[in-house]
Motif scaffolding. Sequence first.
Motif, PDB file in Angstrom:
ATOM      1  N   THR A 258      -4.475   6.481  -3.027  1.00 33.15           N
ATOM      2  CA  THR A 258      -3.826   5.351  -2.360  1.00 33.15           C
ATOM      3  C   THR A 258      -3.798   4.195  -3.345  1.00 33.15           C
ATOM      4  OG1 THR A 258      -4.571   6.051  -0.173  1.00 33.15           O
ATOM      5  CG2 THR A 258      -3.971   3.744  -0.421  1.00 33.15           C
TER       6      THR A 258
ATOM      7  N   ASP B 236       4.968   3.766  -7.238  1.00 29.59           N
ATOM      8  CA  ASP B 236       5.430   3.360  -5.905  1.00 29.59           C
ATOM      9  C   ASP B 236       5.237   1.859  -5.677  1.00 29.59           C
ATOM     10  OD1 ASP B 236       6.472   5.667  -4.659  1.00 29.59           O
ATOM     11  OD2 ASP B 236       4.457   6.431  -4.302  1.00 29.59           O
TER      12      ASP B 236
ATOM     13  N   VAL C 291       0.831  -1.215   0.000  1.00 32.33           N
ATOM     14  CA  VAL C 291       0.000   0.000   0.000  1.00 32.33           C
ATOM     15  C   VAL C 291       0.860   1.257   0.000  1.00 32.33           C
ATOM     16  CG1 VAL C 291      -1.699   1.355   1.297  1.00 32.33           C
ATOM     17  CG2 VAL C 291      -1.888  -1.119   1.248  1.00 32.33           C
ATOM     18  N   SER C 292       0.505   2.220  -0.852  1.00 36.96           N
ATOM     19  CA  SER C 292       1.221   3.500  -0.883  1.00 36.96           C
ATOM     20  C   SER C 292       0.231   4.637  -1.104  1.00 36.96           C
ATOM     21  CB  SER C 292       2.244   3.480  -2.010  1.00 36.96           C
ATOM     22  OG  SER C 292       2.894   4.719  -2.076  1.00 36.96           O
ATOM     23  N   THR C 293       0.541   5.822  -0.603  1.00 37.05           N
ATOM     24  CA  THR C 293      -0.414   6.928  -0.700  1.00 37.05           C
ATOM     25  C   THR C 293       0.281   8.263  -0.953  1.00 37.05           C
ATOM     26  OG1 THR C 293      -2.388   7.828   0.387  1.00 37.05           O
ATOM     27  CG2 THR C 293      -0.480   7.448   1.782  1.00 37.05           C
ATOM     28  N   ASP C 294      -0.396   9.156  -1.651  1.00 39.10           N
ATOM     29  CA  ASP C 294       0.144  10.467  -2.034  1.00 39.10           C
ATOM     30  C   ASP C 294      -0.933  11.529  -1.936  1.00 39.10           C
ATOM     31  OD1 ASP C 294       2.825  10.707  -2.798  1.00 39.10           O
ATOM     32  OD2 ASP C 294       2.454   9.640  -4.668  1.00 39.10           O
ATOM     33  N   LEU C 295      -0.525  12.721  -1.579  1.00 33.31           N
ATOM     34  CA  LEU C 295      -1.438  13.859  -1.504  1.00 33.31           C
ATOM     35  C   LEU C 295      -0.909  14.938  -2.450  1.00 33.31           C
ATOM     36  CD1 LEU C 295      -3.922  14.847   0.088  1.00 33.31           C
ATOM     37  CD2 LEU C 295      -2.387  15.604   1.885  1.00 33.31           C
TER      38      LEU C 295
ATOM     39  N   SER D 160      -5.990  13.006  -3.430  1.00 34.43           N
ATOM     40  CA  SER D 160      -5.313  12.019  -2.592  1.00 34.43           C
ATOM     41  C   SER D 160      -5.532  10.651  -3.195  1.00 34.43           C
ATOM     42  CB  SER D 160      -5.888  12.073  -1.174  1.00 34.43           C
ATOM     43  OG  SER D 160      -5.334  11.033  -0.403  1.00 34.43           O
TER      44      SER D 160
END
Lengths: 350, 350
Positions: A148, A87, A55-59, A146
């Motif tokens: 994920t 990612d 799992v990866s997340t960005d804003l 956002s």
Amino acid sequence: MIEDKNQQRTSIAQLGEFGLIDHLTKQFEIVQPSTIKGIGDDAAVMDFKDKKVVVSTDLLIEGVHFDLAYMPLKHLGYKAVAANVSDICAMNAKPTQITVSIAVSNRFPLEALEELFAGIAIAAKTYEVDVIGGDTTSSQKGLIISITAIGEANEDEIVYRSGASETDLLVVSGDIGAAYMGLQVLEREKQVFLVNPNNQPDLDNYTYLIERQLKPEARVDVRELLEKLEIKPTSMIDISDGLSSEIMHLCKQSEVGCNLYEDKLPLDPQFINVCEEFNIDSTTVAINGGEDYELLFTIKMEDFDKIKGNPNFSIIGHMTQQSEGIHLVTRANTRIELKARGWDAMSEDV
Amino acid sequence: MIEDKNQQRTSIAQLGEFGLIDHLTKQFEIVQPSTIKGIGDDAAVMDFKDKKVVVSTDLLIEGVHFDLAYMPLKHLGYKAVAANVSDICAMNAKPTQITVSIAVSNRFPLEALEELFAGIAIAAKTYEVDVIGGDTTSSQKGLIISITAIGEANEDEIVYRSGASETDLLVVSGDIGAAYMGLQVLEREKQVFLVNPNNQPDLDNYTYLIERQLKPEARVDVRELLEKLEIKPTSMIDISDGLSSEIMHLCKQSEVGCNLYEDKLPLDPQFINVCEEFNIDSTTVAINGGEDYELLFTIKMEDFDKIKGNPNFSIIGHMTQQSEGIHLVTRANTRIELKARGWDAMSEDV
């Protein structure tokens, strides 16, 4: 991805929150066998059986990470997905699902959100990821995205940043620096436009650079390419902040040093030409520019023969003892200590 | 959660992006066996073995979803986690991991972010969820929080919104409406403060309401309570937007109607008193107020004896044929059609 010049403007408030979500998300199909339930409940449900989950997340914030003056919304949607999928690729995993949350101020009509979600839908289709959830709300200023990303891999396939050894070779996919120069070209055109709005830009000499900036691709193919070569990287990271910054991450987490060779950096001819035109040193850009979304990884020395001459990859250096530090070895054979000067959104803020 | 009155202000830029992430996240411990790798790589890695994976995400914007004038940052961090954990509970799943992304403008000193993350850390500890990733960046305006929650459950445990049948009973945990009235009290105090900053508020009569607004709890206990009662809900949702809106979601997705009984609504005595003080109809608030984070679910009629008289749950209505519609049956035994008038951030935006 030709932009739709449709001038219709529908207020988002007309649809209401739930109507808006239905409207924007009905285009998303489920293709991954691991997706049990997508959008429409309190949470999505997935089944990865005996696989590991990644799992990866960005804003992403308007004015900080993107400028809508030259970033068409459809491209922005595509790029936001690609950056997160990248990612997952950097873990040597297979991307399978994403969630997408959006906040917009009232200046955005429905048609603008449709463009954004059209780009997200194209990226989801390209990378075969299911859009399984998200949130749509209002912002006080600008557009906020956002994302994920979720992926899967067998335990023995996953590659961390921390696995490099002292004698490993440093390898990068594709070429680097072009996305940064694409941004410089677009910034220049924006300034020209502000002075003379009737000026028609001629961007023929910059198409590759602009594409690298506006529509970068996540290297979902690298996992398969390396599998065919029977190479498992010892460490891996994706190039979002810039090569220099990413090398330092690998070195720090793997507790090794690195020699990077200037003459081995893979640079596109158009990139070199435009650096000359802008009177910017191409090596500086290649090392410090960000957003290439190529994969940087280390391999065991004995894998050299398997990868040398492969058009997808360039061997650009080798790891060393940690005490030797991290250096760029120039064409003139001088050693310059590498410092992270990457794309630091935090310090760029005014 | 007493606020720290520490007046020190450290600029975020001093730490840099990576320094900031390290500084804020070093307090997070890994407790879930399914967490293989948390913060510090391109992605987190998890192993759910033969469990299903459940994912939910939320985007919270200052000025839209919260007002820092009366929402202490530590409470905000706690509430943001609780609201997402609540979505996982609403699937009858066990929350296991969260990712937390933050964007802040430069007006926030490091100490403010430390408060926010302290609240996140307390919530993570309370709900036993691992913080496995996130993103920290700058915003052009205000504070933005994006949280993704992940949970696990066996396939036969998961409860969707779509499983209610025509004769099922409608049940809610705890009491409702208090969070909304807590917000009204805080809004009133803010107005008093703006007129007379030296006024010391006396909030003794409002402690429960304010706690429900500032520090709501996700009902992680309901899964276990129902298991002990040997009840599996047929459908479930959490009350974030308001009871009326959530009933309509259950009815729409389950293709049923509903009769909700006014005299069965579980209201706290303090809530009733403050509604009278504010001259607001308590039923209207109980039905339309949001942010209670209680669980609303349906059970089979034959489970009535197992749950009746249980202090944790109230039977507030029953489902009907879809053609009968969705109604509130008042104390005077009149039927009023329910309309969703919940907490709609989109339409509230000016």
